[in-house]
Design a protein around this motif. Structure first.
Motif, PDB file in Angstrom:
ATOM      1  N   ALA A  71     -82.406 -21.577   0.780  1.00  0.00           N
ATOM      2  CA  ALA A  71     -81.875 -20.237   0.587  1.00  0.00           C
ATOM      3  C   ALA A  71     -81.119 -19.733   1.815  1.00  0.00           C
ATOM      4  O   ALA A  71     -80.168 -18.952   1.689  1.00  0.00           O
ATOM      5  CB  ALA A  71     -83.008 -19.263   0.252  1.00  0.00           C
ATOM      6  N   ILE A  72     -81.529 -20.190   3.006  1.00  0.00           N
ATOM      7  CA  ILE A  72     -80.967 -19.646   4.245  1.00  0.00           C
ATOM      8  C   ILE A  72     -79.688 -20.375   4.663  1.00  0.00           C
ATOM      9  O   ILE A  72     -78.685 -19.735   5.007  1.00  0.00           O
ATOM     10  CB  ILE A  72     -82.012 -19.692   5.372  1.00  0.00           C
ATOM     11  N   THR A  73     -79.703 -21.705   4.663  1.00  0.00           N
ATOM     12  CA  THR A  73     -78.552 -22.432   5.218  1.00  0.00           C
ATOM     13  C   THR A  73     -77.245 -22.206   4.451  1.00  0.00           C
ATOM     14  O   THR A  73     -76.174 -22.195   5.089  1.00  0.00           O
ATOM     15  CB  THR A  73     -78.833 -23.943   5.331  1.00  0.00           C
ATOM     16  N   PRO A  74     -77.238 -22.019   3.122  1.00  0.00           N
ATOM     17  CA  PRO A  74     -75.945 -21.744   2.476  1.00  0.00           C
ATOM     18  C   PRO A  74     -75.291 -20.461   2.971  1.00  0.00           C
ATOM     19  O   PRO A  74     -74.072 -20.302   2.874  1.00  0.00           O
ATOM     20  CB  PRO A  74     -76.305 -21.647   0.992  1.00  0.00           C
ATOM     21  N   ARG A  75     -76.109 -19.526   3.514  1.00  0.00           N
ATOM     22  CA  ARG A  75     -75.552 -18.267   4.011  1.00  0.00           C
ATOM     23  C   ARG A  75     -74.820 -18.433   5.331  1.00  0.00           C
ATOM     24  O   ARG A  75     -74.209 -17.479   5.832  1.00  0.00           O
ATOM     25  CB  ARG A  75     -76.676 -17.238   4.176  1.00  0.00           C
ATOM     26  N   ILE A  76     -74.868 -19.622   5.918  1.00  0.00           N
ATOM     27  CA  ILE A  76     -74.089 -19.875   7.126  1.00  0.00           C
ATOM     28  C   ILE A  76     -72.623 -19.619   6.862  1.00  0.00           C
ATOM     29  O   ILE A  76     -71.904 -19.112   7.724  1.00  0.00           O
ATOM     30  CB  ILE A  76     -74.314 -21.321   7.607  1.00  0.00           C
ATOM     31  N   CYS A  77     -72.166 -19.939   5.653  1.00  0.00           N
ATOM     32  CA  CYS A  77     -70.730 -19.876   5.366  1.00  0.00           C
ATOM     33  C   CYS A  77     -70.494 -19.573   3.897  1.00  0.00           C
ATOM     34  O   CYS A  77     -71.227 -20.055   3.034  1.00  0.00           O
ATOM     35  CB  CYS A  77     -70.070 -21.199   5.738  1.00  0.00           C
ATOM     36  N   GLY A  78     -69.448 -18.806   3.628  1.00  0.00           N
ATOM     37  CA  GLY A  78     -69.110 -18.486   2.249  1.00  0.00           C
ATOM     38  C   GLY A  78     -68.119 -19.418   1.609  1.00  0.00           C
ATOM     39  O   GLY A  78     -67.867 -19.324   0.406  1.00  0.00           O
ATOM     40  N   ILE A  79     -67.512 -20.348   2.386  1.00  0.00           N
ATOM     41  CA  ILE A  79     -66.518 -21.240   1.792  1.00  0.00           C
ATOM     42  C   ILE A  79     -66.983 -22.692   1.753  1.00  0.00           C
ATOM     43  O   ILE A  79     -66.388 -23.500   1.060  1.00  0.00           O
ATOM     44  CB  ILE A  79     -65.151 -21.136   2.494  1.00  0.00           C
ATOM     45  N   CYS A  80     -68.026 -23.027   2.496  1.00  0.00           N
ATOM     46  CA  CYS A  80     -68.589 -24.391   2.392  1.00  0.00           C
ATOM     47  C   CYS A  80     -70.104 -24.322   2.272  1.00  0.00           C
ATOM     48  O   CYS A  80     -70.825 -25.124   2.851  1.00  0.00           O
ATOM     49  CB  CYS A  80     -68.145 -25.280   3.547  1.00  0.00           C
ATOM     50  N   SER A  81     -70.578 -23.359   1.473  1.00  0.00           N
ATOM     51  CA  SER A  81     -72.021 -23.167   1.332  1.00  0.00           C
ATOM     52  C   SER A  81     -72.670 -24.311   0.565  1.00  0.00           C
ATOM     53  O   SER A  81     -73.829 -24.654   0.812  1.00  0.00           O
ATOM     54  CB  SER A  81     -72.311 -21.839   0.633  1.00  0.00           C
ATOM     55  N   VAL A  82     -71.940 -24.929  -0.381  1.00  0.00           N
ATOM     56  CA  VAL A  82     -72.512 -26.050  -1.126  1.00  0.00           C
ATOM     57  C   VAL A  82     -72.784 -27.228  -0.193  1.00  0.00           C
ATOM     58  O   VAL A  82     -73.808 -27.907  -0.310  1.00  0.00           O
ATOM     59  CB  VAL A  82     -71.591 -26.476  -2.285  1.00  0.00           C
ATOM     60  N   ALA A  83     -71.881 -27.477   0.745  1.00  0.00           N
ATOM     61  CA  ALA A  83     -72.107 -28.555   1.708  1.00  0.00           C
ATOM     62  C   ALA A  83     -73.369 -28.294   2.516  1.00  0.00           C
ATOM     63  O   ALA A  83     -74.167 -29.214   2.763  1.00  0.00           O
ATOM     64  CB  ALA A  83     -70.894 -28.691   2.633  1.00  0.00           C
ATOM     65  N   GLN A  84     -73.586 -27.040   2.930  1.00  0.00           N
ATOM     66  CA  GLN A  84     -74.815 -26.704   3.643  1.00  0.00           C
ATOM     67  C   GLN A  84     -76.030 -26.904   2.743  1.00  0.00           C
ATOM     68  O   GLN A  84     -77.069 -27.416   3.181  1.00  0.00           O
ATOM     69  CB  GLN A  84     -74.758 -25.260   4.145  1.00  0.00           C
ATOM     70  N   SER A  85     -75.940 -26.512   1.466  1.00  0.00           N
ATOM     71  CA  SER A  85     -77.027 -26.739   0.510  1.00  0.00           C
ATOM     72  C   SER A  85     -77.346 -28.216   0.373  1.00  0.00           C
ATOM     73  O   SER A  85     -78.513 -28.623   0.364  1.00  0.00           O
ATOM     74  CB  SER A  85     -76.651 -26.193  -0.872  1.00  0.00           C
ATOM     75  N   ALA A  86     -76.288 -29.024   0.243  1.00  0.00           N
ATOM     76  CA  ALA A  86     -76.480 -30.463   0.048  1.00  0.00           C
ATOM     77  C   ALA A  86     -77.123 -31.102   1.263  1.00  0.00           C
ATOM     78  O   ALA A  86     -77.995 -31.975   1.133  1.00  0.00           O
ATOM     79  CB  ALA A  86     -75.142 -31.127  -0.267  1.00  0.00           C
ATOM     80  N   ALA A  87     -76.711 -30.685   2.465  1.00  0.00           N
ATOM     81  CA  ALA A  87     -77.306 -31.243   3.684  1.00  0.00           C
ATOM     82  C   ALA A  87     -78.762 -30.826   3.821  1.00  0.00           C
ATOM     83  O   ALA A  87     -79.629 -31.635   4.197  1.00  0.00           O
ATOM     84  CB  ALA A  87     -76.497 -30.810   4.909  1.00  0.00           C
ATOM     85  N   ALA A  88     -79.067 -29.558   3.513  1.00  0.00           N
ATOM     86  CA  ALA A  88     -80.448 -29.092   3.572  1.00  0.00           C
ATOM     87  C   ALA A  88     -81.317 -29.824   2.558  1.00  0.00           C
ATOM     88  O   ALA A  88     -82.442 -30.259   2.870  1.00  0.00           O
ATOM     89  CB  ALA A  88     -80.504 -27.586   3.327  1.00  0.00           C
ATOM     90  N   ALA A  89     -80.814 -29.978   1.328  1.00  0.00           N
ATOM     91  CA  ALA A  89     -81.569 -30.706   0.309  1.00  0.00           C
ATOM     92  C   ALA A  89     -81.791 -32.154   0.729  1.00  0.00           C
ATOM     93  O   ALA A  89     -82.867 -32.733   0.486  1.00  0.00           O
ATOM     94  CB  ALA A  89     -80.827 -30.649  -1.032  1.00  0.00           C
ATOM     95  N   GLY A  90     -80.784 -32.758   1.385  1.00  0.00           N
ATOM     96  CA  GLY A  90     -80.938 -34.129   1.855  1.00  0.00           C
ATOM     97  C   GLY A  90     -82.006 -34.259   2.923  1.00  0.00           C
ATOM     98  O   GLY A  90     -82.795 -35.212   2.918  1.00  0.00           O
TER      99      GLY A  90
END
Length: 482
Positions: free
Chosen positions: A54-73
């Protein structure tokens, strides 16, 4: 010799400042400052591990999915679980949609409008470029925003929303796809293909992906006037301005591997340093010698790193750390991905002129073609009714790493769990690699190297050549410093 400070930049995500020493009409040395400290790595400490989703996607509004994918990984690595085939396909589609939207937006709305500036009014191509790409007023803007919105409907179907989705989980994705929804996904991709083939390239995606050398690209250009497509228009402008001579860094490239499939990746993981090589993730370190951070100054692997700010640190000039691979500067992004993957066109272009403004943009456009073709295959491979997600317990003591390729390059999350809570969480983003400061040996980062030699016209306070170089990396400054 004179010194100028350039910044803030428009059409750049976040804050950026450059200090440039100018001599004999060109940049002699450059210092890149990321002036905004954000502290996400501190925010994550002490949280329940799954809160990272929930937290890491909020780092950025244009590459939030990449942050989600890295966190999930990283969480999947800690849990030792893997996605079922449907989940892996859906996760690839969600990430690919965001990456292609980034490439598309970068070309049309961030990069090309610079050529519609009055400074180029005497160029023979200026009227055509201005009509097409002038910021807010050009014919491309309205078309592109509508087409981009259509592509991101795919994210709505597979992830519920964009940005900041919670659909990507360690064990897969939360939205199952029915047969009729698979048809809808195919229709969305067909609409995006239609725009790319009719406006962006003026040719079949397969034909673009198959161009295998500079000579073949020249032959492709020779039968297409500049107005035939936006890609042809860019190539003619690039030739006229010699963009292949602008923005060359160390020509050392790294990719974590993009879009997992069949036990490997669509685009291979590895390093290019005069030749292909394997990627040694354990050789990654972060150097804080010129960053406003507390520490000894010795390079540390992100797994063991911490982020503690020190705004008074002597000799520091940025909040950005200096990541290095085996002690060396590397460039990340579409150009790096295609070099490591061995695409013959990109390797031939780099062999002739290295990494530069023109080649970075060509690599991103090439990925539009290559990735969309792959997405069409992935949609057909979805099996409605089969599982999309596996669950599993979260251990109280564990470590994990999640490595993905965002649009701008390699993104890594390193996680340590102690007593069921996050002990440390370290993030190294693509722009952290490309916009890093000098390290303890005084070696400049990739952008700092790329800016050296950039021409500065008399009286320029924000040199246009410098802006072309910066935007060729498409910085996401809010992802850079956590």
């Amino acid at each position: 010799m004179s010194r100028i400070v350039v910044g803030p930049f428009n059409r750049v995500e976040g804050d950026l400042e450059l200090r440039l020493d100018i001599e004999a009409g060109q940049v002699r040395e450059a210092w890149v400052n990321v002036p905004l400290y954000r502290g996400f790595e501190q925010i994550l400490a002490g949280k329940v591990p799954m809160d990272a989703l929930a937290i890491t996607p909020r780092i950025c509004g244009i590459c939030s999915v990449a942050q989600s994918a890295a966190a999930a990984g990283a969480l999947a690595d800690a849990q030792d679980i893997a996605m079922p085939p449907n989940g892996a396909i859906a996760a690839n589609l969600i990430l690919a949609a965001e990456n292609l939207a980034d490439h598309f937006t970068h070309f049309y709305l961030f990069f090309m409008p610079d050529f519609a500036r009055p400074i180029y009014a005497d160029a023979p191509w200026y009227p055509t470029i201005s009509d097409r790409f002038q910021a807010m007023a050009g014919s491309a803007a309205r078309e592109v925003l509508a087409t981009r919105t259509g592509l991101l409907h795919l994210t709505g179907l597979l992830a519920g929303k964009w940005p900041h989705t919670l659909a990507i989980q360690p064990g897969g994705t939360t939205c199952a796809v029915a047969a009729h929804e698979r048809a809808h996904l195919s229709a969305i991709l067909a609409g995006f293909r239609l725009y790319l083939e009719s406006k962006t390239f003026g040719d079949r995606l397969e034909a673009i992906a198959a161009i295998d050398s500079m000579d073949e690209l020249r032959a492709w250009m020779a039968v297409r006037p500049p107005h035939a497509s936006d890609f042809a228009m860019f190539l003619h402008v690039a030739d006229h301005l010699c963009l292949e001579r602008l923005g060359r860094a160390a020509d050392r490239f790294m990719s974590y591997g993009a879009y997992r499939q069949d036990g490997g990746h669509l685009f291979a993981a590895g390093v290019w340093d005069g030749g292909g090589g394997d990627l040694a993730v354990e050789a990654i370190t972060e150097d804080i010698s010129h960053a406003w951070m507390t520490g000894t100054g010795e390079p540390i692997h992100p797994r063991n790193g911490v982020t503690l700010p020190d705004a008074e640190r002597p000799q520091a000039y940025t909040w950005c750390k200096a990541p290095r691979l085996g002690g060396k500067v590397v460039e990340v992004g579409a150009l790096a991905r295609q070099m490591v993957d061995g695409h013959p066109l990109i390797q031939d272009l780099v062999a002739h002129s290295g990494g530069n403004v023109r080649n970075r943009v060509i690599a991103r456009l090439l990925e539009l073609a290559r990735v969309l073709i792959a997405m069409e295959h992935w949609v057909r491979a979805i099996r409605p009714g089969a599982p999309f997600c596996h669950g599993g317990p979260m251990p109280d003591e564990a470590e994990g790493v999640g490595l993905v390729e965002a649009a701008r390059g390699g993104l890594g999350h390193w996680l340590r769990i102690h007593d069921g809570r996050i002990l440390t969480y370290q993030i190294v983003a693509p722009t952290t690699w490309n916009f890093s400061p000098r390290d303890r040996h005084g070696v400049p980062g990739a952008l700092e190297q790329a800016l050296v030699g950039a021409p500065v016209r008399p009286g320029e306070r924000s040199p246009i050549a410098v802006q072309h170089i910066v935007r060729s990396f498409d910085p996401c400054m809010v992802c850079t410093v956590h």
